[in-house]
Design an enzyme around this catalytic site. Structure first.
Site, mmCIF file in Angstrom:
data_model
loop_
_atom_site.group_PDB
_atom_site.id
_atom_site.type_symbol
_atom_site.label_atom_id
_atom_site.label_comp_id
_atom_site.label_asym_id
_atom_site.label_seq_id
_atom_site.Cartn_x
_atom_site.Cartn_y
_atom_site.Cartn_z
ATOM 1 C CB SER A 39 -0.938 0.010 1.218
ATOM 2 O OG SER A 39 -0.204 -0.087 2.426
ATOM 3 C CG ASP A 338 -3.585 5.749 6.870
ATOM 4 O OD1 ASP A 338 -2.396 5.503 7.137
ATOM 5 O OD2 ASP A 338 -4.167 5.232 5.893
ATOM 6 C CG HIS A 341 -0.466 4.078 4.492
ATOM 7 N ND1 HIS A 341 -1.737 3.695 4.878
ATOM 8 C CD2 HIS A 341 0.093 2.994 3.895
ATOM 9 C CE1 HIS A 341 -1.941 2.429 4.515
ATOM 10 N NE2 HIS A 341 -0.841 1.990 3.931
#
Length: 375
Positions: A39, A338, A341
């Site tokens: 991600s 978040d 990340h």
């Protein structure tokens, strides 16, 4: 191959495009990138999967200018590190996600992004999120892209084209997180010792690097795992106060990264000088940002800009402001976007270090020098 032969290959490429598609073709670009990972560099592949790991709703992408602030599947507020590095090296657009419709032609024009949120080096990593594309499958997807390239411009031109392209792999974080999370009662199995787990990750990663090399990759950037013991998700689960990190997790990661650097050095000895494997030391860059965040212009290195600092760590925006997650006022002042990340502001710092840093950051050469390597 001399410059005349390279030009001939580009002409071959563009003529094939015109014949095959009968439309105006993007010019043969100077920078082509093939992105693999999780991600941290996913550009939207998970949008096309049935998965719990998605970044397809606001406020994700709120600062991503090409989309006008709409979500693109990137797990941050703006650009990823690979996006920023590509732009710095002359890319006029970003490699599209492989799973998006009609992207095969982009393999030649600008590269492809195969990264998938929640994925890992190991196939089983991320199974709790259901859908994801493990590294082995990502490399398989690249093989399909390569077959397309061969069909368009032939084997020889494809080989020469791939020699110039950059292959980046940013993966391993989810494998580590999966290893350190508590076992589910009655379901979990006994874990192997940390050293054996590190070696298992590396043997699988090395296998995929050699697959890519066999398929024609020559310029590699392999990003080490960052200090996951410091991310809000881990600190909250470990009940750590602000400013403290999980030393146990970070020690595991440092051991893995040390071994990774050694593996890449061995590959350079084995396959160089035609091929080069660069170790990108994201761990030290990010930890330095965490420790000295105010020197970098940040004001908060503990809490996520978006989402809660406690389970379920959800970052979302609803039309009903009463049920939207908290969003900070100034995203440029936060280290974390978040609970997992970094913000685009942090990605900018990391990208600059990897582009121009010394051997303590990018070994044996930095990414800007890698771009010109054997060109």
């Amino acid at each position: 191959m001399d410059n005349h032969k390279i030009i001939k290959c580009c002409l071959c490429l563009c003529i094939s495009f015109i014949i095959s598609f009968s439309f105006n073709v993007l010019p043969c670009g100077c920078f082509t990138s093939f992105v693999f990972g999780d991600s941290l560099v996913d550009a939207g592949n998970n949008d096309y999967l049935f998965t719990l790991s998605k970044a397809d709703s606001p406020p994700y992408g709120i600062d991503f200018k090409p989309s006008g602030g709409k979500p693109t599947g990137r797990f941050t507020n703006g650009r990823t590190i690979s996006d920023i590095i590509g732009q710095a090296l002359g890319a006029e657009s970003f490699p599209p996600p492989y799973l998006a419709p009609n992207t095969q032609a982009d393999a030649i024009a600008r590269g492809i992004n195969y990264a998938s949120g929640a994925s890992g080096i190991l196939d089983e990593t991320g199974s709790l999120f259901i859908g994801r594309v493990p590294l082995r499958e990502q490399v398989k997807y690249f093989e399909q892209s390569r077959n397309y390239m061969v069909n368009v411009m032939g084997e020889n031109c494809t080989k020469e084209f791939l020699k110039k392209a950059m292959f980046s792999l940013t993966i391993g974080s989810n494998d580590i997180l999966n290893y350190v999370r508590p076992s589910i009662p009655f379901v979990g199995v006994d874990k192997v010792i940390a050293a054996a787990f590190q070696d298992f990750m590396l043997s699988n990663l090395t296998m995929q690097l050699k697959r890519l090399h066999k398929l024609g990759a020559r310029k590699f950037v392999v990003v080490g795992v960052g200090p996951l013991g410091c991310i809000p998700f881990v600190r909250a689960l470990k009940l750590l106060p602000n400013g403290e990190c999980s030393e146990m997790i970070n020690r595991l990661i440092k051991g893995y990264n040390k071994k990774l650097n050694e593996v890449l050095n061995s590959l350079n000895q084995e396959m160089g000088p035609e091929s080069i494997f660069v170790y990108a030391n994201a761990y030290d860059i990010f930890l330095n940002i965490m420790v000295n965040y105010r020197q970098y212009g940040f004001e908060n290195a503990n809490e996520p800009c978006c989402g809660a600092y406690f389970p379920p760590f959800v970052c979302f925006k609803s039309s009903n402001t009463n049920i939207s997650s908290v969003l900070c006022d100034d995203r440029s002042k936060y280290v974390f976007w978040d609970a997992y990340h970094p913000t685009e502001a942090v990605n900018l710092v990391i990208a600059k270090e990897l582009l121009d840093g010394d051997e303590s950051i990018s070994f044996p050469i930095n990414i800007r020098r890698l771009y010109s390597y054997n060109s």
